[in-house]
Scaffold this motif. Structure first.
Motif, short mmCIF file in Angstrom:
data_model
loop_
_atom_site.label_atom_id
_atom_site.label_comp_id
_atom_site.label_asym_id
_atom_site.label_seq_id
_atom_site.Cartn_x
_atom_site.Cartn_y
_atom_site.Cartn_z
N TRP A 1 24.02 19.81 33.99
CA TRP A 1 24.99 20.56 32.52
C TRP A 1 26.34 20.53 32.85
O TRP A 1 26.85 20.22 31.80
N SER A 2 26.47 21.24 33.64
CA SER A 2 27.46 21.95 33.95
C SER A 2 28.84 20.32 34.55
O SER A 2 30.21 20.36 33.82
N SER B 1 28.21 17.47 33.37
CA SER B 1 28.06 16.88 32.41
C SER B 1 28.68 17.31 31.71
O SER B 1 29.55 16.09 30.71
N SER B 2 29.36 18.22 31.14
CA SER B 2 30.56 19.20 30.23
C SER B 2 31.54 19.05 30.61
O SER B 2 32.56 18.73 30.00
N THR B 3 31.45 18.78 32.34
CA THR B 3 33.13 18.39 32.93
C THR B 3 33.94 17.37 32.67
O THR B 3 35.12 16.97 32.46
N ASN C 1 32.90 11.46 28.47
CA ASN C 1 31.63 10.90 28.22
C ASN C 1 31.73 9.52 27.94
O ASN C 1 31.02 9.45 26.88
#
Length: 92
Positions: free
Chosen positions: A50-51, A53-55, A58
């Motif tokens: 999750w961390s 993919s959030s940084t 996309n």
């Protein structure tokens, strides 16, 4: 291959015998510990994914596709008659 399979089966049987020889109270406590470790590992993995993919961005970049880079210049050569370069002479 057959010997390898037999060794694995023997190892599994020994592990089962050791597990069954433990008292049921200790089996339950070890099962709880293994489950808690598994749950913590799973939560850490999900948090890391999750961390990461959030940084990252996309977004999908869409653009024109160039087959030949613009820096390369095409040189055109005249087509030669293949009959002139043939090692076999058909006419005198």
């Amino acid at each position: 291959m057959k010997k390898f399979r037999i060794r694995i089966e023997e190892y599994v049987e020994k592990a089962e015998q050791k597990w069954k020889s433990l008292p049921s109270k200790q089996q339950r406590s070890l099962t709880k510990v293994f489950f808690i470790l598994y749950a913590i590992l799973m939560l850490l993995t999900v948090f890391q994914l999750w961390s990461n993919s959030s940084t990252r961005s996309n977004g999908l970049s869409v653009g024109h596709i160039n087959n030949i880079p613009k820096d390369i210049k095409m040189q055109h050569q005249p087509i030669e008659n293949p009959a002139n370069n043939s090692p076999y002479k058909t006419s005198p």
